[in-house]
Design a protein around this motif. Structure first.
Motif, PDB file in Angstrom:
ATOM      1  N   HIS A  53       0.849  -1.197   0.000  1.00 22.69           N
ATOM      2  CA  HIS A  53       0.000   0.000   0.000  1.00 22.69           C
ATOM      3  C   HIS A  53       0.885   1.248   0.000  1.00 22.69           C
ATOM      4  O   HIS A  53       0.823   2.055   0.931  1.00 22.69           O
ATOM      5  CB  HIS A  53      -0.931   0.008   1.212  1.00 22.69           C
ATOM      6  CG  HIS A  53      -1.929  -1.099   1.218  1.00 22.69           C
ATOM      7  ND1 HIS A  53      -1.713  -2.297   1.866  1.00 22.69           N
ATOM      8  CD2 HIS A  53      -3.144  -1.205   0.622  1.00 22.69           C
ATOM      9  CE1 HIS A  53      -2.759  -3.075   1.684  1.00 22.69           C
ATOM     10  NE2 HIS A  53      -3.634  -2.452   0.927  1.00 22.69           N
ATOM     11  N   LYS A  99       0.291   5.226   1.383  1.00 21.43           N
ATOM     12  CA  LYS A  99      -0.875   5.266   2.281  1.00 21.43           C
ATOM     13  C   LYS A  99      -0.381   5.175   3.721  1.00 21.43           C
ATOM     14  O   LYS A  99      -0.198   4.089   4.264  1.00 21.43           O
ATOM     15  CB  LYS A  99      -1.857   4.152   1.943  1.00 21.43           C
ATOM     16  CG  LYS A  99      -2.453   4.315   0.564  1.00 21.43           C
ATOM     17  CD  LYS A  99      -3.578   3.351   0.323  1.00 21.43           C
ATOM     18  CE  LYS A  99      -4.188   3.616  -1.053  1.00 21.43           C
ATOM     19  NZ  LYS A  99      -5.291   2.715  -1.314  1.00 21.43           N
ATOM     20  N   GLU A 134      -1.753   5.622   6.492  1.00 20.97           N
ATOM     21  CA  GLU A 134      -2.602   5.017   7.522  1.00 20.97           C
ATOM     22  C   GLU A 134      -2.149   3.602   7.864  1.00 20.97           C
ATOM     23  O   GLU A 134      -2.328   3.135   8.984  1.00 20.97           O
ATOM     24  CB  GLU A 134      -4.093   5.039   7.133  1.00 20.97           C
ATOM     25  CG  GLU A 134      -4.454   4.212   5.933  1.00 20.97           C
ATOM     26  CD  GLU A 134      -4.482   5.007   4.636  1.00 20.97           C
ATOM     27  OE1 GLU A 134      -5.163   4.569   3.699  1.00 20.97           O
ATOM     28  OE2 GLU A 134      -3.826   6.062   4.548  1.00 20.97           O
ATOM     29  N   TRP A 135      -1.514   2.908   6.894  1.00 22.51           N
ATOM     30  CA  TRP A 135      -1.033   1.558   7.169  1.00 22.51           C
ATOM     31  C   TRP A 135       0.102   1.576   8.199  1.00 22.51           C
ATOM     32  O   TRP A 135       0.233   0.659   9.014  1.00 22.51           O
ATOM     33  CB  TRP A 135      -0.612   0.853   5.884  1.00 22.51           C
ATOM     34  CG  TRP A 135      -1.833   0.491   5.088  1.00 22.51           C
ATOM     35  CD1 TRP A 135      -2.434   1.241   4.125  1.00 22.51           C
ATOM     36  CD2 TRP A 135      -2.631  -0.683   5.240  1.00 22.51           C
ATOM     37  NE1 TRP A 135      -3.562   0.600   3.656  1.00 22.51           N
ATOM     38  CE2 TRP A 135      -3.703  -0.589   4.326  1.00 22.51           C
ATOM     39  CE3 TRP A 135      -2.549  -1.803   6.052  1.00 22.51           C
ATOM     40  CZ2 TRP A 135      -4.683  -1.576   4.213  1.00 22.51           C
ATOM     41  CZ3 TRP A 135      -3.521  -2.789   5.933  1.00 22.51           C
ATOM     42  CH2 TRP A 135      -4.577  -2.668   5.033  1.00 22.51           C
TER      43      TRP A 135
END
Length: 168
Positions: free
Chosen positions: A25, A28, A30-31
């Motif tokens: 990912h 991103k 947020e990961w």
């Protein structure tokens, strides 16, 4: 499924799994936050992470919240979702190339049996109404008893329905 095993993840296995998820990912952030939360919950014994390994490679996972503190930063209103008899299941993931081969079902059965051994009699989970495929899977697994609906406000406004089932 000859070379497939299910187990409770070690911290190193959990780190490796999260590094893989972050890698697939890109961009991103947020990961990275999810990884940080998962490791914090693991270290504080707020959750149990289960992994399925095929040929020594982690291909699917389930996280089980066992303490209220695990919800901090994840679910805005966790009342009624966790107690001494009910565990909260989250982070159902199977690597795309292994979906539909029964690996997740085997991991789920392993998790449910482990929770029964630990004294739990119910399990619950949350799902957004737009996640039709997931709802079908969860209903197939027996999560049919409605608990409540909440609106999550972090980071986006999302409606989440919660369901439970008896496991023992």
């Amino acid at each position: 499924m000859e070379n497939y095993i299910c187990k409770i993840a070690t911290r190193d296995e959990l780190i490796s799994r999260w590094d893989y998820l972050i890698n697939i990912h890109p961009g991103k952030d947020e990961w990275k936050r999810f990884k940080e939360m998962a490791l914090k919950n693991y270290d504080e014994n707020n959750s149990i992470s289960y992994l399925g390994f095929l040929n020594n490679k982690s291909i699917c996972e389930i996280t089980v919240y066992i303490k209220e503190e695990a919800f901090i930063g994840d679910i805005d209103d966790s009342s009624g979702l966790l107690n001494d008899n009910m565990a909260y299941l989250a982070a159902f993931r199977t690597d795309k190339e292994y979906e539909g081969n029964g690996y997740f079902k085997k991991l789920y059965n392993f998790v449910e049996n482990d929770l029964i051994k630990k004294g739990y009699i119910e399990a619950c989970l949350g799902v957004e109404p737009r996640e039709v495929r997931n709802i079908q899977i969860y209903f197939h697994l027996g999560f049919k008893e409605y608990i409540k609906t909440i609106i999550q406000y972090n980071p986006n406004e999302e409606v989440v329905n919660f369901y439970k089932k008896k496991i023992k």
